[in-house]
Enzyme design. Structure first.
Site, PDB file in Angstrom:
ATOM      1  N   ASP A  70      16.149 -11.480  16.708  1.00 55.50           N
ATOM      2  CA  ASP A  70      16.659 -11.363  18.060  1.00 55.50           C
ATOM      3  C   ASP A  70      16.091 -12.527  18.862  1.00 55.50           C
ATOM      4  OD1 ASP A  70      14.037 -10.665  18.671  1.00 55.50           O
ATOM      5  OD2 ASP A  70      14.534  -8.693  19.464  1.00 55.50           O
ATOM      6  N   CYS A 111      11.866  -9.586  14.946  1.00 58.11           N
ATOM      7  CA  CYS A 111      12.087  -9.231  16.343  1.00 58.11           C
ATOM      8  C   CYS A 111      10.703  -9.134  16.972  1.00 58.11           C
ATOM      9  CB  CYS A 111      12.916  -7.957  16.494  1.00 58.11           C
ATOM     10  SG  CYS A 111      12.146  -6.399  15.996  1.00 58.11           S
ATOM     11  N   THR A 169       8.536  -6.643  17.530  1.00 55.98           N
ATOM     12  CA  THR A 169       7.571  -5.898  16.716  1.00 55.98           C
ATOM     13  C   THR A 169       7.920  -5.896  15.234  1.00 55.98           C
ATOM     14  OG1 THR A 169       8.761  -3.804  16.931  1.00 55.98           O
ATOM     15  CG2 THR A 169       7.084  -4.295  18.616  1.00 55.98           C
ATOM     16  N   HIS A 182       5.785  -2.991  -5.539  1.00 52.88           N
ATOM     17  CA  HIS A 182       5.901  -1.547  -5.759  1.00 52.88           C
ATOM     18  C   HIS A 182       7.211  -0.943  -5.267  1.00 52.88           C
ATOM     19  CE1 HIS A 182       1.294  -0.754  -6.190  1.00 52.88           C
ATOM     20  NE2 HIS A 182       1.745  -1.667  -7.037  1.00 52.88           N
ATOM     21  N   HIS A 216       7.006   2.471 -10.727  1.00 51.44           N
ATOM     22  CA  HIS A 216       7.567   2.088  -9.437  1.00 51.44           C
ATOM     23  C   HIS A 216       9.094   2.093  -9.483  1.00 51.44           C
ATOM     24  CE1 HIS A 216       3.506   1.176  -8.337  1.00 51.44           C
ATOM     25  NE2 HIS A 216       3.401   0.303  -9.319  1.00 51.44           N
TER      26      HIS A 216
END
Length: 149
Positions: free
Chosen positions: A12, A69, A71, A102, A137
């Site tokens: 963004d 972005c 966060t 994983h 995994h």
């Protein structure tokens, strides 16, 4: 160039500068960059950019994706709405390595307001250098994928 060396980047408005630094960094490592913007700092909506990048990965056009972005959380949530996408937000290199090893993550999300450029590049390197370990995994990744059915 094959899709195995193509990587889509998007963000963004809050993360344009960091996205450009990431693009330059990984292009120097031989990756073909598919940068889908935005290019200008006007306010934009991260769900649009997260979805578009995820669709490029899910379609097979790009092998991996990196989204950013403020966060890293919102754009990661948007990317994960696209079937076949496993995107994790990481603020450290260990987590970035583990989401590939994983969880067979095919996308990485970074918060531009959370980490600085140097740390972001370390996170990107850890993500790109890691390989999926398979084994137990793989069973868990299959379980995640089955939840979309």
């Amino acid at each position: 160039m094959t899709a195995s060396k193509r990587i889509v980047l998007s963000s963004d408005h809050a993360a344009i500068e960091l996205r450009q630094a990431v693009a330059d960094h990984i292009a120097a490592q031989g990756w073909e960059i598919v940068d889908i913007g935005p290019k200008t700092p006007e306010s934009t909506h991260y769900p649009i950019h997260g979805k578009a990048a995820a669709q490029a990965v899910a379609s097979g056009d790009c092998h991996l994706g990196i989204v950013l972005c403020g966060t890293g959380q919102g754009i990661m949530m948007a990317a994960n709405k696209v079937p076949g996408i496993r995107c994790g937000v990481c603020s450290d290199a260990f987590s970035a390595r583990m989401i590939r090893a994983h969880n067979n993550a095919n996308m990485l999300s970074i918060g531009a307001r959370v980490v600085g450029e140097g740390q972001a590049l370390d996170i990107v390197d850890a993500f790109l250098e890691a390989e999926f370990e398979g084994g137990r995994h793989a069973t868990r990744v299959d379980m995640i994928e089955a939840q979309g059915d």
